[in-house]
Design a protein around this motif. Structure first.
Motif, PDB file in Angstrom:
ATOM      1  N   LEU A  29       0.826  -1.213   0.000  1.00  0.00           N
ATOM      2  CA  LEU A  29       0.000   0.000   0.000  1.00  0.00           C
ATOM      3  C   LEU A  29       0.859   1.260   0.000  1.00  0.00           C
ATOM      4  O   LEU A  29       0.572   2.221  -0.707  1.00  0.00           O
ATOM      5  CB  LEU A  29      -0.924   0.019   1.222  1.00  0.00           C
ATOM      6  N   TRP A  30       1.903   1.244   0.796  1.00  0.00           N
ATOM      7  CA  TRP A  30       2.800   2.391   0.882  1.00  0.00           C
ATOM      8  C   TRP A  30       3.493   2.629  -0.462  1.00  0.00           C
ATOM      9  O   TRP A  30       3.647   3.754  -0.900  1.00  0.00           O
ATOM     10  CB  TRP A  30       3.806   2.146   1.999  1.00  0.00           C
ATOM     11  N   GLY A  31       3.884   1.539  -1.118  1.00  0.00           N
ATOM     12  CA  GLY A  31       4.516   1.644  -2.431  1.00  0.00           C
ATOM     13  C   GLY A  31       3.566   2.184  -3.482  1.00  0.00           C
ATOM     14  O   GLY A  31       3.943   3.029  -4.307  1.00  0.00           O
ATOM     15  N   ILE A  32       2.314   1.717  -3.457  1.00  0.00           N
ATOM     16  CA  ILE A  32       1.304   2.234  -4.390  1.00  0.00           C
ATOM     17  C   ILE A  32       1.105   3.726  -4.169  1.00  0.00           C
ATOM     18  O   ILE A  32       1.021   4.499  -5.122  1.00  0.00           O
ATOM     19  CB  ILE A  32      -0.028   1.463  -4.229  1.00  0.00           C
ATOM     20  N   SER A  33       1.052   4.119  -2.915  1.00  0.00           N
ATOM     21  CA  SER A  33       0.896   5.538  -2.599  1.00  0.00           C
ATOM     22  C   SER A  33       2.078   6.350  -3.125  1.00  0.00           C
ATOM     23  O   SER A  33       1.885   7.429  -3.695  1.00  0.00           O
ATOM     24  CB  SER A  33       0.766   5.713  -1.091  1.00  0.00           C
ATOM     25  N   ALA A  34       3.280   5.837  -2.947  1.00  0.00           N
ATOM     26  CA  ALA A  34       4.473   6.553  -3.420  1.00  0.00           C
ATOM     27  C   ALA A  34       4.494   6.644  -4.939  1.00  0.00           C
ATOM     28  O   ALA A  34       4.816   7.698  -5.498  1.00  0.00           O
ATOM     29  CB  ALA A  34       5.729   5.859  -2.909  1.00  0.00           C
ATOM     30  N   ILE A  35       4.126   5.564  -5.612  1.00  0.00           N
ATOM     31  CA  ILE A  35       4.098   5.564  -7.078  1.00  0.00           C
ATOM     32  C   ILE A  35       3.058   6.547  -7.598  1.00  0.00           C
ATOM     33  O   ILE A  35       3.319   7.321  -8.524  1.00  0.00           O
ATOM     34  CB  ILE A  35       3.843   4.144  -7.619  1.00  0.00           C
ATOM     35  N   LEU A  36       1.877   6.535  -6.991  1.00  0.00           N
ATOM     36  CA  LEU A  36       0.838   7.478  -7.412  1.00  0.00           C
ATOM     37  C   LEU A  36       1.250   8.917  -7.145  1.00  0.00           C
ATOM     38  O   LEU A  36       0.920   9.815  -7.920  1.00  0.00           O
ATOM     39  CB  LEU A  36      -0.484   7.177  -6.701  1.00  0.00           C
ATOM     40  N   PHE A  37       1.984   9.133  -6.061  1.00  0.00           N
ATOM     41  CA  PHE A  37       2.457  10.486  -5.766  1.00  0.00           C
ATOM     42  C   PHE A  37       3.456  10.958  -6.821  1.00  0.00           C
ATOM     43  O   PHE A  37       3.403  12.093  -7.279  1.00  0.00           O
ATOM     44  CB  PHE A  37       3.100  10.534  -4.374  1.00  0.00           C
ATOM     45  N   VAL A  38       4.356  10.078  -7.187  1.00  0.00           N
ATOM     46  CA  VAL A  38       5.370  10.440  -8.175  1.00  0.00           C
ATOM     47  C   VAL A  38       4.736  10.664  -9.541  1.00  0.00           C
ATOM     48  O   VAL A  38       5.057  11.623 -10.244  1.00  0.00           O
ATOM     49  CB  VAL A  38       6.474   9.359  -8.250  1.00  0.00           C
ATOM     50  N   LEU A  39       3.828   9.786  -9.911  1.00  0.00           N
ATOM     51  CA  LEU A  39       3.220   9.879 -11.237  1.00  0.00           C
ATOM     52  C   LEU A  39       2.079  10.891 -11.292  1.00  0.00           C
ATOM     53  O   LEU A  39       1.814  11.443 -12.353  1.00  0.00           O
ATOM     54  CB  LEU A  39       2.722   8.508 -11.692  1.00  0.00           C
ATOM     55  N   SER A  40       1.405  11.096 -10.153  1.00  0.00           N
ATOM     56  CA  SER A  40       0.242  11.995 -10.078  1.00  0.00           C
ATOM     57  C   SER A  40      -0.706  11.780 -11.251  1.00  0.00           C
ATOM     58  O   SER A  40      -0.945  12.661 -12.074  1.00  0.00           O
ATOM     59  CB  SER A  40       0.688  13.461 -10.015  1.00  0.00           C
ATOM     60  N   LEU A  41      -1.245  10.588 -11.299  1.00  0.00           N
ATOM     61  CA  LEU A  41      -2.117  10.180 -12.398  1.00  0.00           C
ATOM     62  C   LEU A  41      -3.521  10.765 -12.266  1.00  0.00           C
ATOM     63  O   LEU A  41      -4.444  10.130 -11.782  1.00  0.00           O
ATOM     64  CB  LEU A  41      -2.213   8.656 -12.468  1.00  0.00           C
ATOM     65  N   GLY A  42      -3.719  11.963 -12.706  1.00  0.00           N
ATOM     66  CA  GLY A  42      -5.052  12.581 -12.730  1.00  0.00           C
ATOM     67  C   GLY A  42      -5.745  12.498 -11.391  1.00  0.00           C
ATOM     68  O   GLY A  42      -5.225  12.927 -10.372  1.00  0.00           O
ATOM     69  N   PHE A  43      -6.944  11.927 -11.402  1.00  0.00           N
ATOM     70  CA  PHE A  43      -7.733  11.822 -10.170  1.00  0.00           C
ATOM     71  C   PHE A  43      -7.129  10.814  -9.202  1.00  0.00           C
ATOM     72  O   PHE A  43      -7.396  10.860  -8.011  1.00  0.00           O
ATOM     73  CB  PHE A  43      -9.182  11.463 -10.488  1.00  0.00           C
ATOM     74  N   LEU A  44      -6.296   9.881  -9.671  1.00  0.00           N
ATOM     75  CA  LEU A  44      -5.664   8.914  -8.771  1.00  0.00           C
ATOM     76  C   LEU A  44      -4.607   9.572  -7.894  1.00  0.00           C
ATOM     77  O   LEU A  44      -4.246   9.054  -6.847  1.00  0.00           O
ATOM     78  CB  LEU A  44      -5.033   7.774  -9.572  1.00  0.00           C
ATOM     79  N   GLY A  45      -4.087  10.716  -8.334  1.00  0.00           N
ATOM     80  CA  GLY A  45      -3.124  11.446  -7.521  1.00  0.00           C
ATOM     81  C   GLY A  45      -3.711  11.889  -6.189  1.00  0.00           C
ATOM     82  O   GLY A  45      -2.996  12.054  -5.210  1.00  0.00           O
ATOM     83  N   GLY A  46      -5.039  12.073  -6.143  1.00  0.00           N
ATOM     84  CA  GLY A  46      -5.710  12.457  -4.908  1.00  0.00           C
ATOM     85  C   GLY A  46      -5.797  11.331  -3.897  1.00  0.00           C
ATOM     86  O   GLY A  46      -6.133  11.556  -2.743  1.00  0.00           O
ATOM     87  N   LEU A  47      -5.506  10.097  -4.326  1.00  0.00           N
ATOM     88  CA  LEU A  47      -5.559   8.949  -3.416  1.00  0.00           C
ATOM     89  C   LEU A  47      -4.263   8.755  -2.637  1.00  0.00           C
ATOM     90  O   LEU A  47      -4.218   7.958  -1.715  1.00  0.00           O
ATOM     91  CB  LEU A  47      -5.846   7.664  -4.197  1.00  0.00           C
TER      92      LEU A  47
END
Length: 83
Positions: A29-47
């Motif tokens: 979960l922590w890794g998914i959060s870090a990846i989404l933070f780095v990539l900031s994929l649209g609305f997924l960046g808010g997760l």
């Protein structure tokens, strides 16, 4: 000190307490959060922030429970040694 580790790197705090399975799940979960933070994929960046907070809370509660369990075991051992 372990609570500071739980805030900075939650999976590491869980590993320190011997909770290997929980550390793996928390790390995913922590890794998914870090990846989404780095990539900031649209609305997924808010997760990223909610997932990160969940992993921190999870680690803190697990560490707290492990500490309480260790304390209770010490009390039980002390009572048994007095008999």
């Amino acid at each position: 000190m372990i609570y500071l580790v739980a805030i900075i790197c939650p999976p590491l705090a869980l590993l320190f307490k011997g909770k290997i399975f929980q550390a793996i799940l928390n790390g995913v979960l922590w890794g998914i959060s870090a990846i989404l933070f780095v990539l900031s994929l649209g609305f997924l960046g808010g997760l990223t922030f909610p997932i990160w907070i969940v992993t921190i809370i999870w680690a803190i509660l697990t560490v707290r429970g492990a500490n309480e369990q260790e304390r209770h075991q010490e009390i039980v051992d002390a009572i048994k040694s007095n008999k």
